[in-house]
Design an enzyme around this catalytic site. Structure first.
Site, PDB file in Angstrom:
ATOM      1  CD  GLU B  60      -1.942  -2.100   1.427  1.00  0.00           C
ATOM      2  OE1 GLU B  60      -0.956  -2.594   1.672  1.00  0.00           O
ATOM      3  OE2 GLU B  60      -2.949  -3.239   0.884  1.00  0.00           O
ATOM      4  CG  HIS B 129     -10.887  -6.910   6.579  1.00  0.00           C
ATOM      5  ND1 HIS B 129     -10.433  -7.648   7.448  1.00  0.00           N
ATOM      6  CD2 HIS B 129     -10.137  -7.049   5.557  1.00  0.00           C
ATOM      7  CE1 HIS B 129      -9.326  -7.957   7.052  1.00  0.00           C
ATOM      8  NE2 HIS B 129      -9.022  -7.913   5.859  1.00  0.00           N
TER       9      HIS B 129
END
Lengths: 354, 325
Positions: B60, B129
């Protein structure tokens, strides 16, 4: 197995000595004009940073700052090899890299002093020197981040087919952070025109890099993990750096992808202004001060028959330039108060609501 | 006018802008070949090719750094962070680099980039999540933050975000991906920094965001049957914040409720409550109330997740009780 710090007392690690033959680069194929340019560039960096240090002592430079005294050959060598339009990404230790791209001294020094005529109008400071017009795309002060950003500039150059190369300088400590490894893999996967240059000055801030790294050569020994050749260069030899730079820049420009260069060097001072650097063995510091890139290069030029008067002219001019920059920086106005509220957004303002 | 799902609207918004401007490129994990793990980028690789739609490693920081470097040198990247929770592993690039570089360089650097991300709870994915991270981004000067609640807004706000010269965090609500609604034909371009009144009302203002907008609207329907007229404002854009629309509604109704799925402390609703206290205190007829998830991580089990997230019933009963007291 390596025993970090526990095997010896703090600062009592084995000294790492410089190469022992400063004449070995004399026969490198670098023409005199380039050599004089390299010398001029190093003189400017050296004189500038000594002055910056004096101005800290006079408390005219606030905050912190990180000098690269002793490391000038890397900035000068790459600076001479890069083309106009290539991108430089540097760390908070970025004064020399900024000057290497032709950024004038006055705005750089004025930025260190927090003046309106500073390169960033006083809003960035020593650690964030940037001059997009010169290809100096910024100095980044969080370890590792700018490797990822240099990839982006290289990607953009590749996408646009511009032939530009991004060169990213960082310290040995950076090789242990995740962003380094993400960036190397990313650059290799997409064959980006980027050159990563590890300025290995043997110390990660206040700790010997060898004490906290799993391999001996912090950058070069990681290269194979990304399909790259290990490249180690004497970072105190401007000719060696320059010739390496020419090669890796050409490789990037030809579309052959990234390179990782480990340039071995030493900083004369501590990590930052507050650090006297006492954790380094005295014989190591002495040996490296005797292997100073600027002095060594002058001696080489003398051996190669350079005009003594020309060398003195370069030195005098560098000092005159720094004197003038000092005057202009000190005479600079303080930033206008309203400038604190500009350039958060592209429209120039800072509004977050209507 | 055709029915479009929220997830298809994401791809349509990006495609609309990629057709218009070849500087727009898309990068992220699984965004090309797979069309995105949430299928929000289906068809883009086929239409625009592998030079402009790029699958990346799980990295990322590398993704967002690449987007930043490309944005500062002439491209207009859209980067995906698959789950917004993953911002935690690249927050340096967002907060220290992307948000601040323009300011620190006195405007030398412009960063026209969009970070799109799957955000929010309700899918039983558990605490790593399911987070809503708009508040994280809202707290950082230099970032624009939007969360669309309808397919039409997805297309229009995505277009606006891509055309914006500043970095935009584009929060797609994962719980809305399968929802469908009509979207006008042709190019749709919206405006950042604008809230929308989704339902007019007289007795109370409920400000909501993302998936909570639908719940607030449903609650308003129930309350209408009980004689309570609720105005529902879809905040849409946290930065810039459309305080005119939001506070205008509060001044009109005299009551303010915010519905956030974030944990309670320092949610965006707190900022709106503070603005109301500062700027329309004398128009308020009662306390401002924030309806949030309690200050806990989101649990995974459906029964527990439903229990703790703001619900239609929860919103309706909170508003009703407050107005009756």
């Amino acid at each position: 197995m390596r025993l970090p710090l526990s095997a010896h007392g703090y600062g009592e690690h084995r000294a790492v000595m410089p190469p022992d033959d400063p004449t070995r680069g004399d026969t490198e194929p670098v023409d005199l004009e380039t050599r004089l340019r390299l010398y001029r560039s190093m003189q400017e960096m050296r004189t500038f940073e000594k002055r910056a240090y004096d101005l800290f002592m006079r408390q005219l430079v606030k905050g912190t700052s990180h000098l690269s005294l002793g490391m000038e050959a890397i900035a000068a060598g790459f600076g001479a090899a890069m083309r106009k339009g290539d991108y430089t990404f540097a760390t908070y230790r970025g004064h020399a890299h900024t000057l290497a791209r032709g950024v004038p001294m006055t705005p750089v020094l004025a930025e260190l002093l927090g003046r309106a005529n500073g390169l960033l109008g006083g809003k960035g400071g020593s650690m964030h020197l940037t001059s997009v017009a010169h290809g100096m795309m910024g100095s980044y002060a969080i370890i590792g981040a700018h490797l990822t950003i240099a990839n982006g500039a290289a990607w953009s150059a590749q996408y646009r087919g511009s032939g530009q190369v991004a060169v990213c300088f960082f310290g040995d400590g950076t090789t242990n952070i995740g962003a380094f490894h993400e960036s190397l893999n990313y650059a290799a996967v997409y064959q980006l025109p980027v050159v990563f240059v590890c300025e290995n000055n043997l110390y990660m801030e206040y700790t010997a890099i060898g004490d906290i790294t799993a391999v001996d050569r912090p950058a070069a020994d990681r290269a194979s993990a990304y399909g790259l050749k290990p490249i180690v260069v004497d970072g105190n030899d401007a000719d060696a750096v320059y010739l390496t730079a020419v090669q890796v820049l050409e490789r990037a420009r030809s579309g052959a992808g990234p390179s990782l260069v480990e340039a071995r060097t030493y900083r004369h001072g501590g990590h930052s202004r507050a650090d006297p650097g006492k954790y380094r063995p005295a014989e190591e510091v002495d040996a490296w001060k005797g292997y100073d890139p600027v002095t060594l290069y002058r001696e080489r030029l003398e051996r190669l028959g350079a005009d003594q008067a020309e060398l003195e002219r370069i030195e005098k001019q560098a000092l005159a330039d720094v004197d003038q920059a000092t005057e202009e920086a000190i005479a600079g106005e303080l930033p206008a108060p309203e400038s604190a509220f500009t350039d958060v957004w592209a429209d120039g303002g800072w509004a977050w609501r209507n | 006018m055709a029915q479009l799902s929220y997830r298809d609207a994401v791809a349509r918004g990006i495609a609309q802008e990629m057709r218009r401007d070849e500087r727009v490129v898309l990068v992220g994990e699984d965004v090309a070949g797979a069309g995105g793990v949430f299928k929000t980028t289906v068809g883009l690789l086929d239409e625009f090719g592998p030079k402009r739609v790029i699958d990346t490693p799980i990295a990322e920081q590398a993704i967002l750094g690449a987007a930043m470097g490309a944005a500062m040198t002439g491209l207009r990247p859209v980067a995906e962070i698959m789950f917004s929770d993953f911002f935690a592993v690249c927050w340096d690039i967002v907060v220290n680099q992307i948000a601040k570089t323009r300011y620190m360089t006195a405007g030398q650097v412009t960063l026209p980039l969009v970070i799109k991300t799957g955000n929010g709870g309700g899918l039983r994915f558990g605490a790593q999540h399911s987070q809503s991270i708009e508040n994280w981004a809202m707290a950082v000067p230099g970032l624009k933050v939007v969360t669309p609640s309808t397919p039409e807004d997805v297309v229009g706000l995505m277009a606006a975000a891509i055309r914006e010269d500043d970095p935009v965090i584009f929060c797609e609500h994962k719980g809305l991906y399968s929802s469908k609604a009509e979207v006008p034909d042709g190019d749709v371009v919206d405006q950042l920094g604008t809230a929308k009144i989704r339902r007019k009302g007289a007795d109370a203002t409920v400000v909501a965001l993302g998936m909570m907008v639908g719940r607030a609207l449903e609650a308003a329907q129930h309350l209408a049957q009980r004689g309570i007229s609720v105005e529902v404002v879809d905040a849409r854009s946290l930065v810039p914040l459309d305080t005119r629309t939001i506070l205008g509604s509060v001044s009109k109704t005299g009551r303010l409720f915010t519905v956030e799925e974030n944990p309670q402390l320092l949610g965006w609703g707190a900022e709106i409550a503070a603005l109301a206290a500062d700027e329309c205190f004398w128009d308020l007829d009662g306390p401002v109330q924030r309806i949030t998830t309690p200050h806990i991580p989101l649990p995974s089990a459906d029964s527990l997740e439903d229990l703790v997230m703001p619900s239609v019933e929860g919103v309706a009963s909170t508003v009703e009780k407050a107005l009756q007291s």
